[in-house]
Design an enzyme around this catalytic site. Sequence first.
Site, PDB file in Angstrom:
ATOM      1  N   SER A  24      19.631  25.200  52.720  1.00 37.46           N
ATOM      2  CA  SER A  24      18.494  26.061  52.374  1.00 37.46           C
ATOM      3  C   SER A  24      17.908  26.740  53.607  1.00 37.46           C
ATOM      4  O   SER A  24      16.887  27.420  53.517  1.00 37.46           O
ATOM      5  CB  SER A  24      17.403  25.234  51.687  1.00 37.46           C
ATOM      6  OG  SER A  24      16.973  24.169  52.523  1.00 37.46           O
ATOM      7  N   ASN A 111      11.200  14.571  51.471  1.00 36.15           N
ATOM      8  CA  ASN A 111      10.547  14.891  50.199  1.00 36.15           C
ATOM      9  C   ASN A 111       9.064  15.208  50.375  1.00 36.15           C
ATOM     10  O   ASN A 111       8.566  16.209  49.862  1.00 36.15           O
ATOM     11  CB  ASN A 111      10.711  13.739  49.210  1.00 36.15           C
ATOM     12  CG  ASN A 111      12.160  13.496  48.830  1.00 36.15           C
ATOM     13  OD1 ASN A 111      13.045  14.237  49.247  1.00 36.15           O
ATOM     14  ND2 ASN A 111      12.409  12.459  48.046  1.00 36.15           N
ATOM     15  N   THR A 156      -6.550  55.981  23.068  1.00 37.77           N
ATOM     16  CA  THR A 156      -6.009  54.830  22.357  1.00 37.77           C
ATOM     17  C   THR A 156      -4.695  55.305  21.734  1.00 37.77           C
ATOM     18  O   THR A 156      -4.595  56.461  21.303  1.00 37.77           O
ATOM     19  CB  THR A 156      -6.953  54.323  21.240  1.00 37.77           C
ATOM     20  OG1 THR A 156      -7.100  55.340  20.245  1.00 37.77           O
ATOM     21  CG2 THR A 156      -8.322  53.954  21.810  1.00 37.77           C
ATOM     22  N   HIS A 157      -3.687  54.467  21.728  1.00 29.35           N
ATOM     23  CA  HIS A 157      -2.351  54.823  21.223  1.00 29.35           C
ATOM     24  C   HIS A 157      -1.772  56.027  21.971  1.00 29.35           C
ATOM     25  O   HIS A 157      -0.948  56.769  21.432  1.00 29.35           O
ATOM     26  CB  HIS A 157      -2.391  55.138  19.719  1.00 29.35           C
ATOM     27  CG  HIS A 157      -2.994  54.056  18.886  1.00 29.35           C
ATOM     28  ND1 HIS A 157      -2.295  52.955  18.465  1.00 29.35           N
ATOM     29  CD2 HIS A 157      -4.266  53.908  18.419  1.00 29.35           C
ATOM     30  CE1 HIS A 157      -3.100  52.171  17.746  1.00 29.35           C
ATOM     31  NE2 HIS A 157      -4.302  52.723  17.718  1.00 29.35           N
ATOM     32  N   SER A 278      13.681  65.011  44.938  1.00 27.84           N
ATOM     33  CA  SER A 278      14.956  64.894  44.237  1.00 27.84           C
ATOM     34  C   SER A 278      16.084  65.417  45.119  1.00 27.84           C
ATOM     35  O   SER A 278      15.894  66.368  45.881  1.00 27.84           O
ATOM     36  CB  SER A 278      14.897  65.698  42.930  1.00 27.84           C
ATOM     37  OG  SER A 278      16.188  65.898  42.400  1.00 27.84           O
ATOM     38  N   LYS A 284      10.819  68.922  42.708  1.00 32.59           N
ATOM     39  CA  LYS A 284      10.319  67.639  42.234  1.00 32.59           C
ATOM     40  C   LYS A 284       9.449  66.911  43.269  1.00 32.59           C
ATOM     41  O   LYS A 284       9.721  66.927  44.462  1.00 32.59           O
ATOM     42  CB  LYS A 284      11.481  66.719  41.846  1.00 32.59           C
ATOM     43  CG  LYS A 284      12.281  67.171  40.634  1.00 32.59           C
ATOM     44  CD  LYS A 284      11.464  67.118  39.361  1.00 32.59           C
ATOM     45  CE  LYS A 284      11.063  65.730  38.990  1.00 32.59           C
ATOM     46  NZ  LYS A 284      12.201  64.856  38.680  1.00 32.59           N
ATOM     47  N   ASN A 286       8.134  63.075  42.922  1.00 34.66           N
ATOM     48  CA  ASN A 286       8.196  61.908  42.043  1.00 34.66           C
ATOM     49  C   ASN A 286       7.262  60.787  42.509  1.00 34.66           C
ATOM     50  O   ASN A 286       7.199  60.483  43.698  1.00 34.66           O
ATOM     51  CB  ASN A 286       9.626  61.367  41.981  1.00 34.66           C
ATOM     52  CG  ASN A 286      10.613  62.413  41.479  1.00 34.66           C
ATOM     53  OD1 ASN A 286      10.283  63.201  40.601  1.00 34.66           O
ATOM     54  ND2 ASN A 286      11.810  62.406  42.042  1.00 34.66           N
ATOM     55  N   GLU A 291       6.204  53.834  40.425  1.00 38.06           N
ATOM     56  CA  GLU A 291       7.295  53.399  39.555  1.00 38.06           C
ATOM     57  C   GLU A 291       7.907  52.090  40.053  1.00 38.06           C
ATOM     58  O   GLU A 291       8.255  51.212  39.257  1.00 38.06           O
ATOM     59  CB  GLU A 291       8.362  54.492  39.472  1.00 38.06           C
ATOM     60  CG  GLU A 291       7.905  55.718  38.709  1.00 38.06           C
ATOM     61  CD  GLU A 291       8.904  56.860  38.753  1.00 38.06           C
ATOM     62  OE1 GLU A 291       8.684  57.841  38.030  1.00 38.06           O
ATOM     63  OE2 GLU A 291       9.893  56.766  39.515  1.00 38.06           O
ATOM     64  N   TYR A 318      11.894  13.194  43.211  1.00 46.16           N
ATOM     65  CA  TYR A 318      12.486  14.414  43.757  1.00 46.16           C
ATOM     66  C   TYR A 318      13.915  14.569  43.266  1.00 46.16           C
ATOM     67  O   TYR A 318      14.663  13.601  43.138  1.00 46.16           O
ATOM     68  CB  TYR A 318      12.481  14.394  45.294  1.00 46.16           C
ATOM     69  CG  TYR A 318      13.059  15.665  45.893  1.00 46.16           C
ATOM     70  CD1 TYR A 318      12.270  16.798  46.033  1.00 46.16           C
ATOM     71  CD2 TYR A 318      14.397  15.733  46.270  1.00 46.16           C
ATOM     72  CE1 TYR A 318      12.791  17.976  46.542  1.00 46.16           C
ATOM     73  CE2 TYR A 318      14.929  16.910  46.782  1.00 46.16           C
ATOM     74  CZ  TYR A 318      14.129  18.026  46.912  1.00 46.16           C
ATOM     75  OH  TYR A 318      14.655  19.184  47.409  1.00 46.16           O
ATOM     76  N   GLN A 323      14.879  22.430  45.286  1.00 43.74           N
ATOM     77  CA  GLN A 323      15.158  23.371  46.371  1.00 43.74           C
ATOM     78  C   GLN A 323      15.021  24.809  45.876  1.00 43.74           C
ATOM     79  O   GLN A 323      14.786  25.726  46.669  1.00 43.74           O
ATOM     80  CB  GLN A 323      16.565  23.123  46.935  1.00 43.74           C
ATOM     81  CG  GLN A 323      16.918  23.990  48.127  1.00 43.74           C
ATOM     82  CD  GLN A 323      18.192  23.512  48.789  1.00 43.74           C
ATOM     83  OE1 GLN A 323      18.218  22.442  49.394  1.00 43.74           O
ATOM     84  NE2 GLN A 323      19.261  24.286  48.661  1.00 43.74           N
ATOM     85  N   LYS A 326      11.685  27.697  46.296  1.00 47.22           N
ATOM     86  CA  LYS A 326      11.234  28.457  47.458  1.00 47.22           C
ATOM     87  C   LYS A 326      11.545  29.949  47.405  1.00 47.22           C
ATOM     88  O   LYS A 326      10.651  30.784  47.586  1.00 47.22           O
ATOM     89  CB  LYS A 326      11.827  27.859  48.736  1.00 47.22           C
ATOM     90  CG  LYS A 326      11.388  26.437  48.971  1.00 47.22           C
ATOM     91  CD  LYS A 326      12.103  25.802  50.130  1.00 47.22           C
ATOM     92  CE  LYS A 326      11.813  24.316  50.170  1.00 47.22           C
ATOM     93  NZ  LYS A 326      12.318  23.590  48.975  1.00 47.22           N
TER      94      LYS A 326
END
Length: 460
Positions: A24, A111, A156-157, A278, A284, A286, A291, A318, A323, A326
């Site tokens: 690890s 541990n 709304t919606h 773009s 463009k 963006n 996003e 343990y 492991q 993390k």
Amino acid sequence: MINKAWCGRFKEQPEDWVDDFNASIDFDKNLINQDIKGSIAHATMLANQEIISHEEAQSIINSLKSIQNDFNHGKIEFKASLEDIHLNIEHELIQRIGEAGGKLHTGRSRNDQVATDMHLYTKEQVQEIINLIASFQHTIIQLADQHVDTIMPGYTHLQRAQPISFAHHIMTYFWMLERDKGRFNDSLKRIDISPLGAAALSGTTHPIDRHHTQELLGFTHIYENSLDAVSDRDYIVETLHNISLTMVHLSRFAEEIIFWSTDEAKFITLSDAFSTGSSIMPQKKNPDMAELIRGKVGRTTGHLMSMLVTLKGLPLAYNKDMQEDKEGLFDAIHTVKGSLRIFESMIDSMTVDTSCLNQTVRKDFSNATELADYLVSKDVPFRTAHEIVGKIVLDCIQKGIYLLDVPLSDYQSYHANIDKDIYDYLTPKNCLKRRQSYGSTGQNSVKHQLTVAKSLINSV
């Protein structure tokens, strides 16, 4: 070949590819500062309890600090064959000071050592996230202060509903973040606990003082049960949940930013610094940063789900499965911190088109509820008023006009009590002005909301 810390029980060494799979160190080297801090506290306590000499403790502490400094300056390369940050540091320590270095691990296990590291790391990072949220809230307040009188369509919606203050709209995210901050603050009670000295699972026969290391490491609480100390990952799940929910709130805000910046809305213009172009379409601009933040919610939510599934059905105490706690946590923390920093700068540098917003609410039917309320004030039952206004709106749509364009004679053909004051009544500014209920979008209510928000921020 470097002998494993546990080599006495084994006749054979694993092959390199098995070491790589088991190791690890590639990610838990991020815990070096916490591991050194925990080891210094442990060595100090061992000497205080006369388990090792003060000279040995000082030699260990000096060498640990030297290892930390050398790592930070790129002078040490950790090895996968030594599995993790703990054994890599211990090996380096023994190489430097000999037998005394091997005494550091007395009365503890990897541990409780890794559990201590993770508690220290999570505590530090959560406090940093709280600070970033508070900073973002400051920026939201500053922007809202400038736009109490800026009127926009509320939705709304994704259909225009009623005119609202732009400040009122963005302050919604202040309160979402306030709840996020509260959850992170509350979680510190379950993070700020010392597991050090629980050893592998059952404690130790050595006369250690767990309360001393708790104090040295600045933990508020201590685990009362050694099994619980080494097997608890609830605080990681809770942190991942809090991060995921914060990211959901940022994603919702990002979606609004993306929509507001379209040619169809033109409510805001993002800074070039938080936009991209773009490769084929020269015109463009963006909203890529917004996003990306919206997209990263899948990443942080995935880490939460992964941790829950990893823990499901694990027996005490343990297990190597742990492991896996993390990488997801490290990545989720990195993601939310980056997202908060980007978002704060993005809205701080964007331009709000107040003229466009104020004109937009004059070219829709978001004041239709006001017309119904006007009729109610003339003693018309609300359900009857609702039906009348619906017919007026339909007539307007067929004629290509809006409620402020309807001739008074046409209004009076629907109800005789409609008078010429209707035109003043239906202006967006007056629609807001009449909203005086607590927490509403009226200018006075929004100003009070900002006062409350500022007092919360300044009281921290």
